[in-house]
Design an enzyme around this catalytic site. Sequence first.
Site, PDB file in Angstrom:
ATOM      1  N   GLU A  97      -9.579 -11.159   2.195  1.00 41.89           N
ATOM      2  CA  GLU A  97      -8.484 -11.724   2.318  1.00 41.89           C
ATOM      3  C   GLU A  97      -7.715 -11.347   0.436  1.00 41.89           C
ATOM      4  O   GLU A  97      -6.642 -10.873   0.486  1.00 41.89           O
ATOM      5  CB  GLU A  97      -8.102 -13.813   2.187  1.00 41.89           C
ATOM      6  CG  GLU A  97      -7.120 -14.207   2.232  1.00 41.89           C
ATOM      7  CD  GLU A  97      -5.839 -13.470   3.006  1.00 41.89           C
ATOM      8  OE1 GLU A  97      -4.926 -12.584   3.552  1.00 41.89           O
ATOM      9  OE2 GLU A  97      -5.676 -13.932   4.344  1.00 41.89           O
ATOM     10  N   VAL A 129     -10.010 -12.929 -12.102  1.00 42.49           N
ATOM     11  CA  VAL A 129     -10.091 -13.392 -10.592  1.00 42.49           C
ATOM     12  C   VAL A 129     -11.757 -13.889 -10.259  1.00 42.49           C
ATOM     13  O   VAL A 129     -11.406 -15.072  -9.576  1.00 42.49           O
ATOM     14  CB  VAL A 129     -10.139 -12.217  -9.511  1.00 42.49           C
ATOM     15  CG1 VAL A 129     -10.404 -12.873  -7.884  1.00 42.49           C
ATOM     16  CG2 VAL A 129      -8.797 -11.863  -9.487  1.00 42.49           C
ATOM     17  N   GLY A 162       0.831  -5.138 -19.755  1.00 37.44           N
ATOM     18  CA  GLY A 162      -0.242  -5.286 -19.757  1.00 37.44           C
ATOM     19  C   GLY A 162      -0.420  -5.324 -18.031  1.00 37.44           C
ATOM     20  O   GLY A 162      -1.148  -5.669 -16.947  1.00 37.44           O
ATOM     21  N   ASP A 195      -2.125   1.600  -5.511  1.00 38.64           N
ATOM     22  CA  ASP A 195      -2.531   0.943  -5.095  1.00 38.64           C
ATOM     23  C   ASP A 195      -2.423  -0.309  -4.162  1.00 38.64           C
ATOM     24  O   ASP A 195      -3.170  -0.834  -2.712  1.00 38.64           O
ATOM     25  CB  ASP A 195      -2.250   0.060  -5.979  1.00 38.64           C
ATOM     26  CG  ASP A 195      -2.014  -1.857  -5.806  1.00 38.64           C
ATOM     27  OD1 ASP A 195      -3.800  -2.051  -6.210  1.00 38.64           O
ATOM     28  OD2 ASP A 195      -1.663  -2.376  -5.440  1.00 38.64           O
ATOM     29  N   GLY A 219      -2.523 -10.569  -3.159  1.00 44.13           N
ATOM     30  CA  GLY A 219      -3.245 -11.496  -3.721  1.00 44.13           C
ATOM     31  C   GLY A 219      -2.952 -13.083  -2.725  1.00 44.13           C
ATOM     32  O   GLY A 219      -3.883 -13.227  -1.998  1.00 44.13           O
ATOM     33  N   VAL A 274      -5.213  -7.782  -0.028  1.00 47.21           N
ATOM     34  CA  VAL A 274      -4.331  -7.608  -0.176  1.00 47.21           C
ATOM     35  C   VAL A 274      -3.330  -8.817  -0.149  1.00 47.21           C
ATOM     36  O   VAL A 274      -3.341  -9.949   0.521  1.00 47.21           O
ATOM     37  CB  VAL A 274      -3.609  -7.743   1.442  1.00 47.21           C
ATOM     38  CG1 VAL A 274      -2.505  -7.003   2.348  1.00 47.21           C
ATOM     39  CG2 VAL A 274      -4.803  -6.446   2.373  1.00 47.21           C
ATOM     40  N   LYS A 294      -9.435  -3.865  -3.135  1.00 51.33           N
ATOM     41  CA  LYS A 294      -8.652  -3.104  -1.425  1.00 51.33           C
ATOM     42  C   LYS A 294      -9.277  -1.229  -1.553  1.00 51.33           C
ATOM     43  O   LYS A 294      -9.161  -0.907  -0.518  1.00 51.33           O
ATOM     44  CB  LYS A 294      -7.476  -3.811  -1.926  1.00 51.33           C
ATOM     45  CG  LYS A 294      -7.192  -2.882  -2.948  1.00 51.33           C
ATOM     46  CD  LYS A 294      -5.781  -3.184  -3.620  1.00 51.33           C
ATOM     47  CE  LYS A 294      -6.598  -4.150  -4.351  1.00 51.33           C
ATOM     48  NZ  LYS A 294      -5.937  -4.873  -6.074  1.00 51.33           N
ATOM     49  N   ILE A 347      -1.625 -14.921  -0.864  1.00 53.48           N
ATOM     50  CA  ILE A 347      -0.426 -14.644   0.162  1.00 53.48           C
ATOM     51  C   ILE A 347      -2.128 -14.617   1.458  1.00 53.48           C
ATOM     52  O   ILE A 347      -1.960 -13.681   2.274  1.00 53.48           O
ATOM     53  CB  ILE A 347       0.691 -13.260   0.802  1.00 53.48           C
ATOM     54  CG1 ILE A 347       1.401 -13.746  -0.456  1.00 53.48           C
ATOM     55  CG2 ILE A 347       1.239 -14.230   2.246  1.00 53.48           C
ATOM     56  CD1 ILE A 347       2.646 -12.457  -0.872  1.00 53.48           C
ATOM     57  N   LYS A 394      -4.014  -0.907   0.570  1.00 51.26           N
ATOM     58  CA  LYS A 394      -3.067  -2.852   0.761  1.00 51.26           C
ATOM     59  C   LYS A 394      -2.964  -2.159   2.550  1.00 51.26           C
ATOM     60  O   LYS A 394      -2.864  -2.814   3.382  1.00 51.26           O
ATOM     61  CB  LYS A 394      -2.760  -3.627   0.087  1.00 51.26           C
ATOM     62  CG  LYS A 394      -3.405  -3.854  -1.129  1.00 51.26           C
ATOM     63  CD  LYS A 394      -2.151  -4.109  -2.233  1.00 51.26           C
ATOM     64  CE  LYS A 394      -2.449  -4.750  -3.262  1.00 51.26           C
ATOM     65  NZ  LYS A 394      -1.544  -5.222  -4.185  1.00 51.26           N
TER      66      LYS A 394
END
Lengths: 428, 428
Positions: free
Chosen positions: A131, A15, A189, A203, A136, A134, A107, A138, A207
């Site tokens: 943003e 990222v 992966g 995970d 990705g 949660v 998150k 969107i 979110k």
Amino acid sequence: MTEPLRLGIAGLGTVGIGVVKIIRRHAALLEARTGRPVMISAVSARDAGKDRGVSLTDYAWETDPVALAVRDDVDVFVELMGGHEGAAKAATEAALSAGKDVVTANKALLAIHGQPLAEQAERAGRVIRFEAAVAGGIPVIKSLTEGLAGNEITRVMGVMNGTCNFILTQMQATGQGYNALFEECGRLGYLEADPNLDVGGIDAGHKLALLASIAFGTRPAFEDVQLEGIQRIQLADINAAADMGYRIKLLGVAQRTARGLEQRMSPCLVPANSPLGQLEGGTNMVVIEGDSIEQVVLRGPGAGEGPTASAVMGDVLDLARGLRIATFGQPAATLQEVPAAQTGLPAPFYLRMGLLDKPGALAKVATVLGDAGVSIDRMRQYGHSEPTAPVLIVTHKCTRAALDAALDGLAATDVVDGTPVALRIEEV
Amino acid sequence: MTEPLRLGIAGLGTVGIGVVKIIRRHAALLEARTGRPVMISAVSARDAGKDRGVSLTDYAWETDPVALAVRDDVDVFVELMGGHEGAAKAATEAALSAGKDVVTANKALLAIHGQPLAEQAERAGRVIRFEAAVAGGIPVIKSLTEGLAGNEITRVMGVMNGTCNFILTQMQATGQGYNALFEECGRLGYLEADPNLDVGGIDAGHKLALLASIAFGTRPAFEDVQLEGIQRIQLADINAAADMGYRIKLLGVAQRTARGLEQRMSPCLVPANSPLGQLEGGTNMVVIEGDSIEQVVLRGPGAGEGPTASAVMGDVLDLARGLRIATFGQPAATLQEVPAAQTGLPAPFYLRMGLLDKPGALAKVATVLGDAGVSIDRMRQYGHSEPTAPVLIVTHKCTRAALDAALDGLAATDVVDGTPVALRIEEV
């Protein structure tokens, strides 16, 4: 304001590198949109020597993310390290204390420590934006907090873990079992270092806790999310659900009820022809329902370099434009502490059990369910060669408490082999 | 800032009344979210005496919307009258001149006069917000302008006229023809006073022009939208498309290409199993593609009191929170004037024609297509009792120019009855 907005980026994994690439590729576009240059002052990561496929020589390097967070030439601290303790938390706190805004994809950090961090941000006159934490790419946090702010939100639902949705849709598509696909995800992966974060629903639960907070004006309360993973889902469940016109999804649902705030992250059946039912592979979907909007559905990539970096940049560019609202949409002190609903709203449930081949076995099951107040909508018993007969039941609407009483009753009989699989059927 | 934000609402039809209801119902919620009261100072509409099902006695009444727009006790002028000339335009201009921000649902006004209005707003230091003008309750303007601002947008697509999508999906569901369903829409009140705004694609074309402007940083240019309505679509097309795994949608597509800005609003074939293909009834959908985000799909109600009022309130609450960006996402002076692409990117096309029963007819068609550089991917000729045989052709990718040359060639033969139906197949 035309001075540059200066970023310090901690964490140069997928990222972080995605963010660097966008800023390098689109300098002119971003300046045209925000009216000011967006630049990177400094970065930090564990290994300074690693080739990351993009030049980092223009930026100062800090080994310690806390040192990065408090640099004078950093306006916004971009936290992309992850983890809810340790360096990520310390550096976020340091950034806020030093009067920096924070943009994060973390998150876990916010689902667990969101309330004190939001309070600290407000004391410092700063904001935390998340943003990317949660669903990705969107823009769901923005849609819910700003675009739909005129609504009383009635329910938020989401498929927000791509790995789980990949496993569940591949089970159906290929006929492979859960274990084989779990192993395939490991090879590809797709799994977190602790796979239980994915398949255990943790995970996605983080979110959901963040969505619930901004939807309902409540303190983020991950500890109140009722978590159930997908590990017990068998191919038989996938196929039986499909036969009856459903799909199984790891679905998060948050709802504010008279009995408190309901937050569930669990495998559910949804109609096959609904947007949620049609969602395949690693794509994410969030469904927002409000008193005026009725229903809005947002769909997009839930992970990956580009999409997650896009979400980070959305937050960064808001800050460049001077768009600032409270971390969870309203002042932290006004977020309500709402008790967790101990049981969900009534719903139909799907049950699968193995019935031992004894006279009157099916009648015993029906009696136990009836005694618990659980009435049967549909039942199927399949032909079998094993000593146990697979039986599928779809109940009429009942509470989870009634269902649990029925499950206890079934365990006390001598006709049910093992523990039945019980999945909620969510009306979507 | 804790002073109230004071609205003047012009137009008390469905949407205006929806806004009044939200403000009355959710005063406390809106104040909690924005930190200040949101109130209505004055309203205007043609008929003051009409019962609108909600009390309006708390608000001053203006007969003239221009007088409303310039009142001292109005901070934000909410324009819900519609129409791209006359009162709506005059009142919007008056509001900006008087230093008010403007929130509007008026797609025609902005698609046609957006550039000078945005310039006027900037000279006055004000903004025009128009979330409700595009795709009803879906927060698509905000998603595109803010949430996805880190992307170079590559394509925007949308099904944005609920009436057309209702007609097209009902043709398939009920087997009724276009004319019968057009009449049913009239009876149900689904049609604009001038139905060509709906079925001719004009209304959806206005929306596309606004999306294209904010997606590509260009001046809104409705006059450059290539418009084609759904009036020529027959049940035979719907069924043939379904047989081949497609659905027909009135689809808007905007794309910036090397040859200029492409804006098309026309009936297209899309895969039946895509989100666009699965969209039924009056629901709207917008698909946004960008270099980092890949693809985001937003789906929700495209019209109606609640959803449209929700979008208006999203804009109002942004203003209450002090969130302000330029009308089309960047300063009006920097919006580019891009020539219209004269022809779209190459695509496969669907052709339906009636072939006269003459020897060698099919060979002539194939020859004409081949001569124009249009190669055939699939062809079906159906059995027939009439003198003409229905023939369906799906071409390989070709330009619209090549296809038009082929259509001219077919008209010059003596084997094709009437004008073939030619629809683009959009890759989604």
